[in-house]
Every structure is written in C-alpha cells, then in structure tokens.
Design an enzyme around this catalytic site. Structure first.
Site, PDB file in Angstrom:
ATOM      1  N   GLY A   1       0.728  -1.467   0.113  1.00 28.02           N
ATOM      2  CA  GLY A   1      -0.049  -0.086   0.041  1.00 28.02           C
ATOM      3  C   GLY A   1       0.685   1.412  -0.076  1.00 28.02           C
ATOM      4  N   VAL A   2       2.150   1.312  -0.302  1.00 24.59           N
ATOM      5  CA  VAL A   2       3.041   2.525  -0.388  1.00 24.59           C
ATOM      6  C   VAL A   2       3.148   3.161  -1.614  1.00 24.59           C
ATOM      7  CG1 VAL A   2       4.058   1.742   2.014  1.00 24.59           C
ATOM      8  CG2 VAL A   2       5.203   1.147   0.048  1.00 24.59           C
TER       9      VAL A   2
ATOM     10  N   LYS B   1       4.207   1.290  -4.970  1.00 23.28           N
ATOM     11  CA  LYS B   1       5.346   0.297  -5.655  1.00 23.28           C
ATOM     12  C   LYS B   1       4.875   0.249  -6.949  1.00 23.28           C
ATOM     13  CE  LYS B   1       5.771  -2.984  -2.798  1.00 23.28           C
ATOM     14  NZ  LYS B   1       4.801  -2.820  -1.865  1.00 23.28           N
ATOM     15  N   THR B   2       3.584  -0.345  -7.013  1.00 22.65           N
ATOM     16  CA  THR B   2       3.134  -0.504  -8.210  1.00 22.65           C
ATOM     17  C   THR B   2       2.566   0.734  -9.059  1.00 22.65           C
ATOM     18  OG1 THR B   2       2.154  -2.648  -7.680  1.00 22.65           O
ATOM     19  CG2 THR B   2       1.224  -1.816  -9.728  1.00 22.65           C
TER      20      THR B   2
ATOM     21  N   SER C   1      17.026  -8.226  16.836  1.00 21.79           N
ATOM     22  CA  SER C   1      16.919  -6.676  17.398  1.00 21.79           C
ATOM     23  C   SER C   1      16.010  -6.701  18.608  1.00 21.79           C
ATOM     24  CB  SER C   1      16.015  -6.049  16.179  1.00 21.79           C
ATOM     25  OG  SER C   1      14.749  -6.416  15.855  1.00 21.79           O
TER      26      SER C   1
ATOM     27  N   LYS D   1      10.837   1.480  12.081  1.00 18.14           N
ATOM     28  CA  LYS D   1      10.414   1.255  13.402  1.00 18.14           C
ATOM     29  C   LYS D   1      10.230   2.446  13.986  1.00 18.14           C
ATOM     30  CE  LYS D   1      13.289  -2.866  13.709  1.00 18.14           C
ATOM     31  NZ  LYS D   1      14.798  -3.340  14.449  1.00 18.14           N
TER      32      LYS D   1
END
Length: 794
Positions: A369-370, A372-373, A690, A733
């Site tokens: 959902g950021v 990319k496509t 981490s 993060k």
C-alpha cells in the site's frame, strides 16, 4: 409507428465488427477482444442481470474519411449467450441475434465504449404492414429458389431439415436476410443487402446471390459425380460469375483456410523479423502447406507461426525524456517518497543521455500500500512507453516464465513473451509484481528462470521454450516489487538494484488522502466534489484511530465506507448538500475507534517493555512480557519465535545472571526459579536479533520490581559483554513508534546515521536516545534510572 414489439431505444451501445455483417433474423458468433468492445460487454452486459433484454447496435467497420469507421447502417441485436476467456488473452464470445436495421445518426460517446444515436428503420419482429404486388412476386420467386437451394444441401443436417419445414411460413420480410447469411458471399455483398432498406430492393440484391450459390452447388455435384477431383470455387470481382479450378486431391478443405494461409505468409513478410526468426517461420510455413488439415500437428504448427508473426520484432515506441516534466508529474502523482523519486529521476536522466544503455533492474521493496506498483506505471507514462504488469505471486512452475515446449498438448508461450504480444512493442515497461512470493515446485524454480530475463548481459537473446528462437529483451525496462528481500534468492537479488520504500508518516497520509484518495473514492461512488466534504480533522482521526498500517490501503477503505454512507443520504435526499463529515459523523459511520494510542496500561506492572520490530508490512511495536515462578531454572519462550530470537533471549538472561548484582537485582538463586518470556500475537512468526535490548530490560524490570517507562520503545542487538549492536529497518520502526504516540526511542549508537531518512516532522516530535551498552539502556528505560552499584571492568 412499428407493429409488434416495443421500439428500439434511440441510443444504443455500439459493437464494431471487422469484416463481418450481422443481418436481421440471422445469428452470428463474434469474439470481442478490442478495448472498447471489452468495456461494452463488461459494463453493459456482463454486469447486468437482464442482459438478454438489452439491445446492442452491431455495425460493420468500413474504410471511411471519418476516424470512427462506422458504417451508416447497422443492426439492432440481442445477445443470446456470453462466454469469457482469460488465457492466452482476455476476450468475450457473444452469440448475437439480429432484430432489425438501424441508421447511425451520430456517435455521442467513444470511450470507454461507443454509444450512438440511432433511428429504427424497420419492424423488429419482421411483420410488414402492407405488401405490394411487386414484393409478392419477388418473394414467390425467392421461395422457389430457396427450396431448390435446400434440396442441394445436406438433408441429413438438422438445421437444413428444420429450415425446409418452416420455409413456407417464414415472414416475407426475413427471407432475403436469412438466406444471404447462409449463402457464400463477400463482405461487400452483405453490406449491399444490409443497406437495402426497401423490401423490393432487398429481394433484388439477394436473388442473384441465391442463384449463384445454386449454380455453384450444381457444378460441384456434377464434378463430384464425374470423379474429376475436388472443385474449388473462387468468386470473381463480378458477383454473377464464378471461376472453376480443378485441382488434384491435397487432403485440404477448400474455402477460407487457404486465404488464411496466404494471409499468414504475408504477415511473415511484413513482421520485420530478424534473419534467424524469418528462417524458422518460413520453414514452419512450408511444413504447414504440405500438411493435411486434419493432422494433429496442423493446429500446433499454425499457432506457432501466428505467435511468431504477432511478436513485436521491430515495433517500438519513442521515448519522451524531459527531466523537469518528469519531476513535475512525479510530484503530482505521488506525495512523499523523496528517495525513490530521486533515484527515478537519476534513472531517467541517464536514459536521456544514453538511450541504448543496459540495466539497471530496479526492485522496489516495501510494505503493502505504499505505491510501488503505481510508481512503476508512472515511469511508463513519463517515458511514453507501454506498461504491462506480470503478477508473480504463487507461481511455482518455471514454464510460466519460459513457456512450454511445443511437444506438450496445450503448450503456450511464457508470461514474458505473452506480455510482449499483448503490448505490441519491444520496449515496454514490465512490472514484475510480488517477486518475493515465487515458490519452487516440482516443475522447476521460476526464480531461476528469471535470472536470464533480468540479466542485462544475457537478456538480449532470451529463448522462450515455445518460441525456441532468441528474442531481444534488452530494450525492455524491468521493474520488480517485493515486500521483503528475505525470500528472494541471492542470485536473483544480485541482478537487481534494491530501493527500499518505507511507510508514510501521519502527515503524509493526511495529505495523500486529501490529494488522491478522497477524489478517487468520490468518483468511484458517483459523488460530486461539491456534494460532500471530509474535514482535515476527520481525516487525521481516521489515520490515527481507524487505521494502523505503513501504507494507505485501509485508509482508502475507510474513506470508501464514509462515501457509501454519504451516497445513501444523497440518493434518498435525506440531507442538505454539501454533506460535512466531522468527528461525530465519523464515529457514527465507522463505529468506536479501533486503535488506541495509549500504551501506558500495558506497562503498568513490572516485567513488560515495548520493543520495535520490522515486518514485511512495515514497522510494528511489540510488547515483551516476562514472569517468574518456582521451578528448576528453566527458561520458557512462547510466541512462535525463531532460532535467532531464542538465542537473543538466552543471551539476555545470561547477561542478567552475570551482571544483575551490579544493579542490585535479586537474581542470585535462578536455579530455583523458572522464567517465562512471552511475545504476544503468538500466531505470527517472529525472528531476528533486534529484540535483545528489550528482553534485557524486561528481565531487569522483573527482578527489580520497577516498571519500564510507558513512553519509551527500544530496539537493538545485545552481546554477552553487554554491547548494543546496530540493527536494520530503523525508519519503519521509528514510524511505528510515532504512530502509537511514543515520544522516546532507544537506538544503537551506530544507527544514528539512519536518522537522515526519517522525515523532519517526525524527528521534531521524538527524542532519540543512542546507547552503546546495556548500562545506557537501563539508565534511560526506567523513571528511577537504574544505575550500576559497581563499575564494570568489562
């Protein structure tokens, strides 16, 4: 005006036919694969419950001076049957039943499909109100010829037998159209019948076609009886004459198939193939000509030749590379993503300076959902190239990439070659979506098959198993997308330049919603911009309390829910316009808030701390819990942890055992105490080093009885010597901590360089504490500040 059924609508969606004519009273099966035809079937028929009651204007395409190519006369038709096919390319197959003639008065719409203003020219149920003596005489002669024609046809055919039974009862108005569709005639001759609106004119045009067919059948019958051989009848330019050619038996059927073979030969000459491909095509064509039609290999050979001639060997688009224009379009289409847009502009600038460059292969890695496509589609639009998306998720067969060999039944090209056939050019932009979700199966490894495709040193001679000759992929721009690099094979990773696309900040999501998501959803729900307004505070509330994600997909769904609620009020006229969506209206539509940013309740007792984790869907906060009980010194770990995380927990416990006395921790007799460490969300697998500092802090809180600060989160790897080592995914993060309202973040000292990627608006609202040792972590993690009682010599 018309007797019988209801009149045809004055506006009809129009289906354009190539070299085909549908006459009233006849049926025709057509395959629709062009974009406008596909849009018409999908929107007007496929999605409709009463599609059998809908009329469609069926119009032949002709060479005219106007751009549309619509013939002036068409046929109003009903669709009797619809079937769809998605492979090797999407298409619809329609069974059309002609109803009556129509005149095309005006084309009122051309996209997404054509709509025309039409005039009905005749009765849709073929009833004629008055018949002249001339028409009666023409109809009588025509029926006589029709009976003669049916006698010459195969009487064992059910359709011929049925037609003989009902011939005398057929309406006068339908006879010429029906038999014109049966006899063999040219496209132009059928157009003449279609244009004959007057019934007497129609009989005069159709009668010669009927007589010619009768004469042809008689000659064929005489030739068959005299055993001369097969007779092939070719129509000359004059409709009333026939040319008879006697040939030796070749095992082939006469008619259109020979025309198709000649057409294939012509396509081979004009396809612009390189020498090696041309030799292969000519060899297969020679083999096809010498092969009888009924041979199984005939269809295989023909499909192969059609595949070769349809490949874009020499067809390409011209790039439009203007950096300033590209920068402006990227700013309009995408908000934020500065690092990614900078790299794209660099890529385009190099292309502008050297157009024939090799590579690189870009791989956008980030949570769902950021964008990319969509950024891949923007690159294609900026460069003026065709765009094609290939979804690789779940593929487990290397033949999907390289194709099947022609020895297999149902063989077909792979997705790369099929994509080139679809776009029709040899330099498109290919988006390889979800490249991290390829699976290895019993039929090979598709990731290994991609190695040749994505290697600039090899893909100039890519060989698909079906085509079996090299094809140049060097001009194709490949862009891959993935959610994580952990599942991508190292050899495939080596061929790609990885660009990390991180999640959006709260401010970026609000701006994206206002610029893109809200206008998009208003359009999808049929709401005008002046009919509804969503306040900025309402958008912020949706971002903070109704979504918790790195991208904006769930935010778009929530906006869609608000639009649907507004659509109900607008349609029922139950509200004054414009509708203002404020905070109270938002809660009424979406219900109580889904996510609470207050994490203090989770940290209200000792033995709990907030950690930061990275996942393929972005950054997340995680609460680590610990408790102790009487036992035998056993360490219990739950939460579906991986081996690395289990080792981190063991290291943390051993550090507490050896260093706890320095901080006054009551951990002297751990051999009589069992310790249980739990990571919530047990159904989700977790791994990585981490969480080391978080586990140490949890154990220190458990043995000291002090609560960890509720406004602090931490990440970092620990060693047995108490050193804090750097970790990855810092930006994701930190954004996750910012989303839930945490204001202090403990990070390894060596991760300080990663802060340059974090937006300034986020950095101003957070305090970053950089640590090198566990002592520094414990000093800042507690309100009381846990300091060592002794100075360590380590």
């Amino acid at each position: 005006m018309f007797k019988g059924r209801r009149a045809i609508p004055s506006r009809l969606p129009v289906l354009l036919l190539e070299n085909l004519v549908l006459l009233p009273g006849s049926s025709l099966v057509v395959q629709v694969s062009d974009p406008r035809g596909m849009n018409l079937v999908d929107a007007h028929l496929w999605q409709s419950d009463d599609w059998k009651d809908q009329y469609v204007g069926v119009v032949p395409r002709v060479a005219t001076d106007n751009k549309t190519g619509f013939h002036s006369t068409g046929t109003a038709a009903r669709v009797q049957q619809i079937t769809s096919r998605s492979h090797p390319r999407p298409l619809f197959s329609l069974l059309l039943i002609g109803q009556c003639r129509i005149r095309i008065d005006d084309i009122t719409q051309e996209v997404p499909y054509a709509i025309a203003k039409v005039t009905q020219l005749e009765n849709p149920n073929f009833q004629v109100t008055s018949v002249t003596s001339e028409v009666e005489s023409l109809a009588k002669n025509f029926r006589t010829s029709a009976h003669e024609l049916l006698e010459l046809l195969d009487v064992q055919s059910p359709s011929v037998g049925k037609l003989k039974e009902i011939l005398d009862s057929l309406p006068v108005g339908t006879l010429p159209d029906l038999f014109t569709s049966i006899v063999k005639c040219s496209f132009q001759e059928k157009l003449e019948v279609l244009d004959a609106v007057g019934l007497s004119d129609r009989y005069k045009v159709a009668q010669p076609l009927m007589l010619r067919q009768i004469e042809t059948l008689k000659m064929l019958k005489r030739a068959s009886n005299s055993s001369i051989g097969n007779v092939i009848v070719k129509k000359s330019t004059t409709p009333s004459k026939n040319l008879i050619n006697f040939t030796k038996p070749q095992g082939k059927l006469p008619g259109r198939d020979e025309d198709d073979v000649a057409e294939l030969e012509q396509k081979i000459k004009t396809a612009g193939m390189p020498e090696h491909a041309l030799q292969a095509a000519n060899k297969e064509m020679k083999r096809l000509k010498s092969m009888p039609q009924h041979f199984p290999d005939y269809a295989v050979c023909r499909n192969y030749i059609e595949c070769l001639v349809n490949l874009p060997w020499a067809k390409s688009t011209t790039d439009t590379l203007e950096i300033e224009k590209a920068r402006a379009e990227l700013e309009i289409d995408h908000y934020g993503m500065e690092k990614l847009k900078k790299r794209i502009l660099e890529f385009l600038a190099v292309r502008q300076l050297k157009n024939k460059m090799k590579g690189p292969i870009l791989c956008f890695v980030g949570p769902p959902g950021v964008g990319k496509t969509s950024i891949g589609r923007s690159i294609a639009n900026i460069m003026g190239r065709k765009f094609h998306r290939i979804s690789l998720g779940g593929i487990c067969d290397q033949s999907d990439i390289r194709g099947h060999r022609r020895t297999y039944i149902g063989s077909m090209p792979g997705r790369i070659i099929e994509g080139l056939r679809t776009v029709g050019v040899n330099n498109p932009v290919f988006l390889l979506d979800e490249v991290d979700k390829l699976n290895r199966g019993v039929h090979g490894d598709p990731a290994a098959a991609l190695l040749e495709v994505l290697d600039p040193e090899q893909n100039h001679s890519f060989v698909d198993h079906f085509v079996n000759i090299p094809f140049d992929l060097s001009q194709v721009i490949f862009i891959a997308t993935a959610n994580s690099t952990s599942t991508i094979p190292s050899a495939l990773m080596d061929r790609m330049e990885v660009i990390h696309v991180t999640g959006y900040t709260q401010e970026e999501k609000v701006e994206i919603a206002a610029r893109h998501l809200i206008p998009k959803q208003l359009h999808h729900h049929g709401i005008a911009p002046d009919q509804m307004e969503i306040l900025t505070d309402t958008i912020t509330q949706m971002v903070v309390h109704y979504t918790r994600e790195a991208g904006v997909r769930n935010l778009e769904r929530q906006i869609g829910a608000v639009c649907r609620a507004a659509a109900v009020k607008i349609a029922s006229k139950a509200a004054n316009l414009p509708i203002i969506v404020d905070l109270s209206a938002l809660e009424e539509i979406l219900g109580p808030i889904m996510f609470d940013r207050d994490v203090s309740e989770m940290l209200s007792r000792p033995g709990v701390a907030t950690g930061l984790a990275w996942t393929s869907t972005g950054g997340e906060i995680t609460f680590v819990e610990a408790t102790k009980m009487s036992g035998t010194g056993e360490l219990v770990l739950t939460g579906q942890l991986g081996d690395v995380m289990k080792e981190s927990a063991q290291i943390a416990l051993n550090w507490i055992r050896s260093n706890g006395h320095r901080f006054g921790l009551q951990c002297g007799s751990l051999d009589k105490v069992d310790i249980h460490i739990h990571f919530p969300a047990g159904a989700v697998g977790k791994d990585g080093p981490s969480a080391g500092v978080t586990i140490v802090t949890v154990l220190a809180s458990l043995f000291s009885g002090h609560c960890v600060r509720s406004d602090i989160a931490m990440t970092g790897e620990v060693t047995l010597r108490g050193q804090v080592l750097p970790v990855g995914g810092i930006k994701d993060k930190v954004l996750a901590a910012h989303r839930v309202g945490i204001r202090h973040v403990i990070l390894p000292k060596k991760n300080e360089r990663d802060l340059r990627e974090i937006p300034a608006s986020v950095k101003t609202e957070l305090e970053f504490i950089f640590v090198s040792t566990i002592d520094d972590v414990l000093l800042h993690a507690f309100d009381v500040g846990m300091k060592p009682l002794l100075t360590s010599k380590l």
